[in-house]
Design a protein around this motif. Structure first.
Motif, PDB file in Angstrom:
ATOM      1  N   PRO A   1       0.822  -1.214   0.000  1.00  0.00           N
ATOM      2  CA  PRO A   1       0.000   0.000   0.000  1.00  0.00           C
ATOM      3  C   PRO A   1       0.850   1.256   0.000  1.00  0.00           C
ATOM      4  N   ASN A   2       0.564   2.174  -0.920  1.00  0.00           N
ATOM      5  CA  ASN A   2       1.317   3.431  -0.956  1.00  0.00           C
ATOM      6  C   ASN A   2       0.456   4.599  -1.408  1.00  0.00           C
ATOM      7  N   ASP A   3      -0.823   4.519  -1.124  1.00  0.00           N
ATOM      8  CA  ASP A   3      -1.716   5.615  -1.474  1.00  0.00           C
ATOM      9  C   ASP A   3      -1.279   6.885  -0.747  1.00  0.00           C
ATOM     10  N   PRO A   4      -1.265   8.022  -1.447  1.00  0.00           N
ATOM     11  CA  PRO A   4      -0.822   9.270  -0.808  1.00  0.00           C
ATOM     12  C   PRO A   4      -1.644   9.639   0.430  1.00  0.00           C
ATOM     13  N   GLU A   5      -2.850   9.113   0.532  1.00  0.00           N
ATOM     14  CA  GLU A   5      -3.682   9.406   1.695  1.00  0.00           C
ATOM     15  C   GLU A   5      -3.167   8.728   2.970  1.00  0.00           C
ATOM     16  N   LEU A   6      -2.434   7.649   2.764  1.00  0.00           N
ATOM     17  CA  LEU A   6      -2.010   6.873   3.938  1.00  0.00           C
ATOM     18  C   LEU A   6      -0.885   7.586   4.688  1.00  0.00           C
ATOM     19  N   PRO A   7      -0.904   7.500   6.015  1.00  0.00           N
ATOM     20  CA  PRO A   7       0.243   8.024   6.776  1.00  0.00           C
ATOM     21  C   PRO A   7       1.504   7.279   6.350  1.00  0.00           C
ATOM     22  N   ILE A   8       2.635   7.947   6.448  1.00  0.00           N
ATOM     23  CA  ILE A   8       3.901   7.300   6.072  1.00  0.00           C
ATOM     24  C   ILE A   8       4.576   6.737   7.331  1.00  0.00           C
ATOM     25  N   LEU A   9       5.057   5.514   7.191  1.00  0.00           N
ATOM     26  CA  LEU A   9       5.729   4.891   8.340  1.00  0.00           C
ATOM     27  C   LEU A   9       7.014   5.636   8.687  1.00  0.00           C
ATOM     28  N   LEU A  10       7.337   5.675   9.946  1.00  0.00           N
ATOM     29  CA  LEU A  10       8.623   6.238  10.374  1.00  0.00           C
ATOM     30  C   LEU A  10       9.684   5.140  10.350  1.00  0.00           C
ATOM     31  N   ASP A  11      10.937   5.563  10.287  1.00  0.00           N
ATOM     32  CA  ASP A  11      12.022   4.574  10.210  1.00  0.00           C
ATOM     33  C   ASP A  11      12.031   3.631  11.404  1.00  0.00           C
ATOM     34  N   LYS A  12      11.502   4.101  12.530  1.00  0.00           N
ATOM     35  CA  LYS A  12      11.355   3.236  13.697  1.00  0.00           C
ATOM     36  C   LYS A  12      10.223   3.785  14.545  1.00  0.00           C
ATOM     37  N   VAL A  13       9.804   3.030  15.523  1.00  0.00           N
ATOM     38  CA  VAL A  13       8.766   3.513  16.417  1.00  0.00           C
ATOM     39  C   VAL A  13       9.429   4.349  17.508  1.00  0.00           C
ATOM     40  N   TYR A  14       8.973   5.584  17.643  1.00  0.00           N
ATOM     41  CA  TYR A  14       9.557   6.504  18.614  1.00  0.00           C
ATOM     42  C   TYR A  14       8.697   6.590  19.867  1.00  0.00           C
ATOM     43  N   PRO A  15       9.326   6.525  21.041  1.00  0.00           N
ATOM     44  CA  PRO A  15       8.543   6.830  22.247  1.00  0.00           C
ATOM     45  C   PRO A  15       8.154   8.307  22.206  1.00  0.00           C
ATOM     46  N   CYS A  16       7.066   8.656  22.882  1.00  0.00           N
ATOM     47  CA  CYS A  16       6.545  10.027  22.791  1.00  0.00           C
ATOM     48  C   CYS A  16       7.573  11.101  23.156  1.00  0.00           C
ATOM     49  N   HIS A  17       8.403  10.787  24.177  1.00  0.00           N
ATOM     50  CA  HIS A  17       9.318  11.829  24.643  1.00  0.00           C
ATOM     51  C   HIS A  17      10.372  12.202  23.623  1.00  0.00           C
ATOM     52  N   GLU A  18      10.517  11.383  22.578  1.00  0.00           N
ATOM     53  CA  GLU A  18      11.472  11.722  21.511  1.00  0.00           C
ATOM     54  C   GLU A  18      10.882  12.765  20.564  1.00  0.00           C
ATOM     55  N   VAL A  19       9.569  12.905  20.585  1.00  0.00           N
ATOM     56  CA  VAL A  19       8.905  13.758  19.596  1.00  0.00           C
ATOM     57  C   VAL A  19       8.428  15.073  20.210  1.00  0.00           C
ATOM     58  N   VAL A  20       7.872  15.005  21.399  1.00  0.00           N
ATOM     59  CA  VAL A  20       7.479  16.228  22.109  1.00  0.00           C
ATOM     60  C   VAL A  20       7.877  16.081  23.579  1.00  0.00           C
ATOM     61  N   LYS A  21       7.831  17.197  24.281  1.00  0.00           N
ATOM     62  CA  LYS A  21       8.132  17.149  25.719  1.00  0.00           C
ATOM     63  C   LYS A  21       6.975  16.492  26.464  1.00  0.00           C
ATOM     64  N   ILE A  22       7.310  15.551  27.322  1.00  0.00           N
ATOM     65  CA  ILE A  22       6.294  14.850  28.116  1.00  0.00           C
ATOM     66  C   ILE A  22       6.459  15.251  29.577  1.00  0.00           C
ATOM     67  N   ASP A  23       5.361  15.487  30.258  1.00  0.00           N
ATOM     68  CA  ASP A  23       5.464  15.947  31.645  1.00  0.00           C
ATOM     69  C   ASP A  23       5.468  14.809  32.660  1.00  0.00           C
ATOM     70  N   TYR A  24       4.620  13.805  32.415  1.00  0.00           N
ATOM     71  CA  TYR A  24       4.557  12.684  33.362  1.00  0.00           C
ATOM     72  C   TYR A  24       4.500  11.360  32.625  1.00  0.00           C
ATOM     73  N   TYR A  25       4.938  10.344  33.308  1.00  0.00           N
ATOM     74  CA  TYR A  25       4.920   8.997  32.732  1.00  0.00           C
ATOM     75  C   TYR A  25       4.173   8.072  33.686  1.00  0.00           C
ATOM     76  N   LEU A  26       3.196   7.325  33.183  1.00  0.00           N
ATOM     77  CA  LEU A  26       2.482   6.367  34.022  1.00  0.00           C
ATOM     78  C   LEU A  26       2.738   4.956  33.485  1.00  0.00           C
ATOM     79  N   PRO A  27       3.502   4.157  34.241  1.00  0.00           N
ATOM     80  CA  PRO A  27       3.920   2.864  33.712  1.00  0.00           C
ATOM     81  C   PRO A  27       2.826   1.799  33.759  1.00  0.00           C
ATOM     82  N   GLY A  28       2.969   0.823  32.899  1.00  0.00           N
ATOM     83  CA  GLY A  28       2.066  -0.321  32.893  1.00  0.00           C
ATOM     84  C   GLY A  28       1.787  -0.758  31.473  1.00  0.00           C
TER      85      GLY A  28
END
Ligand SMILES: Cc1cc2nc3c(=O)[nH]c(=O)nc-3n(C[C@H](O)[C@H](O)[C@H](O)COP(=O)(O)O)c2cc1C
Ligand code: SF4
Ligand code: SF4
Lengths: 599, 182
Positions: free
Chosen positions: B124-151
């Motif tokens: 699948p490569n329809d322009p409407e589809l989101p494009i995959l990132l080279d890897k899966v990033y945890p949220c804190h790599e993309v924006v600042k995160i204030d709290y983390y709740l584990p589980g």
């Protein structure tokens, strides 16, 4: 045992799959590897699956599926080893041998490997070669050793220095290791005749023995500090016919080596302590779980056990008392720090991967082979004997109100007199630095990597459960040391290496935290990175065992006590920056699917 | 007291964390006394209609859309919380990290054992589809995160305690029994 086949090894352990560790250790020692064919043979012989063998085999550092060389060198890579010049030693080995660490020479003669702390911090740099320890290595000495290996010399003939002090020179030990006992206290003093305590306790009821231990307020010396008398009482009361006493001699916390010295000098005392615990809880079997790094003590310790049996202090009708039975055997580990955690230790002794168990149930209810089990540290068991000799009141007169008795410390790093010191609880860090002649001290690591990094403004804090609790490791760093790069990073890597991998927190976060630390060290850090590190430290507390729960301590305690070291590395005023770039991140997928990045 | 406004989203997650929010059971009635939901699958509001106090993020970022949504949350929420293992450290989706995307796609659409009908070997490569990132990033790599709740997922009690503490402006008290999960 030269020339033993897999078959004879299996027979030696009666084809009992719970003895898989012993079987793998013997095979590894015999063949310098455990190949796929051997795995098949073992699985068949024990009537278990190959996967069962494989999962234990793959867990432990000292097992290998490929040959590790006729001579296998394990060079310690702990912080103190580096401080004492490990890098030069590693280079000398690589040059003389002709291969890198992590490799074996093409002719299969010599293998070079790194290993976590081997319990020789007071005589680094040190290495284990074919189960023999070589201490205080120099590049020159390395050249000699490699020359000897190339000449095919027997490992026992490769010592050039004279053997170490005390029992290190005993013919069954014959080792260059030194005890460096610098301060003796009640535990280390030799004032108990073998059998003396057994004679005494057999005149008492098990309950009276437990009461004496409880009254002394002694707490476990292995780190967790659980009241010993209570542990014995729980186990005594737990339903179950067969009960076990384990002595935890895994001593894997970097910087700790006092149990090695106690084992070398006070083995009789220790075995008497185990026997006494057996009497108190109603156990007939004792197991000394000994780290593989101390294999050079095997013959000596087995001999002590054998002689005690002959003298009637172990075995049947101990001390002439009917129905008092207690046996001790040694169970070796195979290189895994987490196996010091009591439930992992039990799993390992059952022949499995050393993965800590979920609790409850606790070992005192369901431990080894599902039976009630006491696990005590080496020092705890020795102290218990002294309590029995001199009484709980005497014991309480030592130390502080909350921390009774003495503590045997392993002190290393930047000081003139590294070694083993037995002190009363309540000594301050300053007292200790005076005692060991520390110089230009920048920081002291109390309790090993899982403990805390203490700054000079806190050197008046005391050692004790009420303040700085410690299993006994103290490492001193002077002002020339780069705390973040040389200490904190190394400790964090240690936890990454040693995590058993069960919990996602412990498996992943230390890696993420290390990356952050490296980012900061590389001058790319921002303030949010420091806050994130502290937040992740909290999340690690969700882990199942103490390893994960303390894996962030090197980072968090250095942030708390040496924050300036971090902030001085922050180059920008920005609060948040990771370098994430969406356009770059989608590039690979665009190429793979022939798309244009329309982000 | 003004109600705190809460938004939630599921990025590269399995919706398990959202199910865990619902696991606070009848306390959800108490919750809506103190919070108002805005953009969230819980009330099906698709776009932010006002600035929010708290944003709960499930899952990390595996594609371009995740990144846009996450940045949108950062802009519209005062406090961002990474909820659960995937959001905090990538989680299960991050198992693909380290494997080239081309290989992942071929396994998923062409060569994998569950692929039956794709005779034309279309990825699948329809322009409407989101494009995959080279890897899966945890949220804190993309924006600042204030709290983390584990589980995985965080226990309902943990989510409950954390939200109530934030709303009331109290220190979060999260004992071991509440945060332990593996
Ligand atoms: C990762 C980890 C490693 C441990 N290593 C040791 C060790 O090497 N020796 C030890 O006695 N206790 C060690 N412990 C503590 C044991 O789990 C246990 O508490 C102790 O052996 C009990 O004996 P004690 O009550 O006499 O201290 C370790 C704990 C953890 C979590
Ligand atoms: S905390 Fe780490 S070492 Fe302990 S059980 Fe979990 S993964 Fe294993
Ligand atoms: S953390 Fe667990 S429950 Fe939450 S989205 Fe990820 S996999 Fe699902």
């Amino acid at each position: 045992m030269m020339g033993a086949t897999v078959d004879t090894i299996l027979s030696k352990y009666r084809h009992d799959s719970t003895r898989l560790m012993d079987i793998l250790i013997d095979v590894q020692d015999e063949k310098s590897c455990i190949s796929d064919d051997t795995v098949k043979e073992i699985a068949k012989g024990l009537k278990i699956s190959m996967a069962d063998v494989e999962q234990t085999l793959s867990f432990y550092h000292f097992f290998s599926k490929t040959p590790t060389g006729k001579y296998t060198v394990y060079l310690n890579d702990s912080v103190v080893a580096f401080m004492m010049g490990r890098e030069k030693i590693a280079k000398a080995f690589e040059e003389a041998v002709g291969c890198k660490f992590g490799e074996v020479t093409a002719d299969g003669l010599i293998g070079l490997f790194n290993t976590s702390c081997i319990g020789m911090n007071d005589q680094e740099p040190a290495a284990i070669i074919n189960n023999r320890v070589f201490t205080r290595l120099t590049p020159f000495r390395v050249k000699e050793l490699v020359k000897d290996m190339k000449a095919g010399k027997d490992i026992d003939e490769m010592y050039s220095a004279k053997t170490g002090d005390g029992n290190n020179s005993h013919e069954l030990v014959h080792s260059v290791v030194n005890n460096h006992i610098r301060k003796e206290g009640p535990i280390l003093k030799t004032d108990v005749r073998q059998g003396e305590i057994i004679e005494k306790i057999t005149k008492m009821t098990p309950e009276e023995v437990i009461k004496e231990i409880k009254d002394s307020n002694i707490r476990g010396r292995g780190g967790a500090g659980f009241p010993t008398g209570l542990k014995w009482e729980f186990c005594r009361r737990a339903p179950g016919k067969q009960k076990y006493i384990f002595c935890n001699a895994d001593e894997g916390e970097p910087g700790t080596f006092k149990d090695r010295v106690i084992l070398t000098e006070k083995a009789k005392l220790l075995f008497e302590g185990m026997t006494m615990a057996g009497y108190a809880v109603g156990a007939t079997q004792g197991i000394l779980y000994l780290r593989y790094e101390y294999k050079y003590l095997q013959k000596y310790l087995e001999d002590v056990i054998e002689k005690a049996e002959k003298a009637g202090w172990l075995g049947k009708n101990i001390g002439g008392r009917k129905n008092f039975e207690f046996y001790i055997r040694i169970q070796f580990g195979a290189g895994a720090y987490v196996c010091g955690e009591e439930s992992a230790l039990i799993e390992s002794a059952e022949g499995k991967r050393g993965e800590p168990r979920d609790r409850p149930p606790f070992p005192v209810e369901k431990g080894y082979l599902e039976c009630p089990t006491v696990v005590n540290n080496v020092e705890t068991l020795c102290a218990a004997v002294k309590i029995m000799k001199y009484g709980s009141e005497w014991y309480k007169s030592l130390g502080t109100a909350e921390s009774t008795g003495t503590k045997v410390l392993s002190i290393s790093g930047d000081c003139f007199h590294p070694g083993v010191y037995e002190i009363e609880w309540g000594f301050t860090i300053n007292n200790i630095l005076d005692m060991v002649a520390g110089f230009n001290v920048q920081a002291v690591q109390v309790g090993g990597p899982s403990g805390a990094l203490i700054a000079p403004n806190e050197f008046d804090r005391i050692l004790g459960y009420e303040d700085l609790a410690t299993g006994g490791s103290l490492i001193i760093f002077n002002e020339s040391r780069n705390i973040l790069k040389d200490v904190v990073l190394n400790f964090t890597e240690f936890f990454i290496e040693e995590s058993c991998g069960s919990c996602s927190t412990c498996r992943i976060l230390p890696v993420v935290m290390k990356d952050k630390l490296v980012k900061i060290l590389n001058g790319l850090g921002v303030t949010r990175d420091i806050d994130d590190l502290l937040e992740w430290g909290k999340i690690l507390k969700a882990s199942r065992c103490g390893l994960g729960q303390t894996a962030a301590n090197p980072i968090t305690s250095s942030i708390n006590n040496f924050r300036h070291l971090y902030t001085s590395l922050l180059k920008t005023k920005k609060d948040y920056e990771t370098g994430f770039d969406l356009n770059l991140a989608v590039q690979e997928a665009c190429e793979a699917t022939n798309r244009i990045a329309n982000v | 007291m003004n109600k705190a406004i809460v938004a939630t989203t599921s990025l590269a997650g399995c919706f398990g964390c959202h199910m865990s929010i619902l696991d606070i059971d009848e306390r959800i009635l108490e919750l809506i006394e103190v919070v108002e939901f805005n953009k969230s699958p819980i009330d099906d509001i698709k776009k932010f209609t006002k600035k929010c106090d708290i944003g709960l993020i499930e899952g990390g970022c595996c594609n371009s859309e995740n990144v846009h949504v996450l940045k949108d949350f950062r802009e519209n929420c005062k406090i961002l919380i990474a909820l659960g293992e995937c959001a905090i450290m990538g989680g299960l989706p991050a198992m693909r990290n380290g494997i080239p995307i081309k290989e992942c796609l071929e396994e998923a659409y062409i060569g994998g054992p569950t692929v039956q009908q794709n005779h034309q070997k279309i990825v699948p490569n329809d322009p409407e589809l989101p494009i995959l990132l080279d890897k899966v990033y945890p949220c804190h790599e993309v924006v600042k995160i204030d709290y983390y709740l584990p589980g995985c997922p965080p226990r309902a009690d943990l989510i409950w305690k954390a939200l109530i503490a934030l709303v009331k402006g109290e220190e979060m008290d999260l004992p071991y029994e509440v945060i332990k999960f593996d």
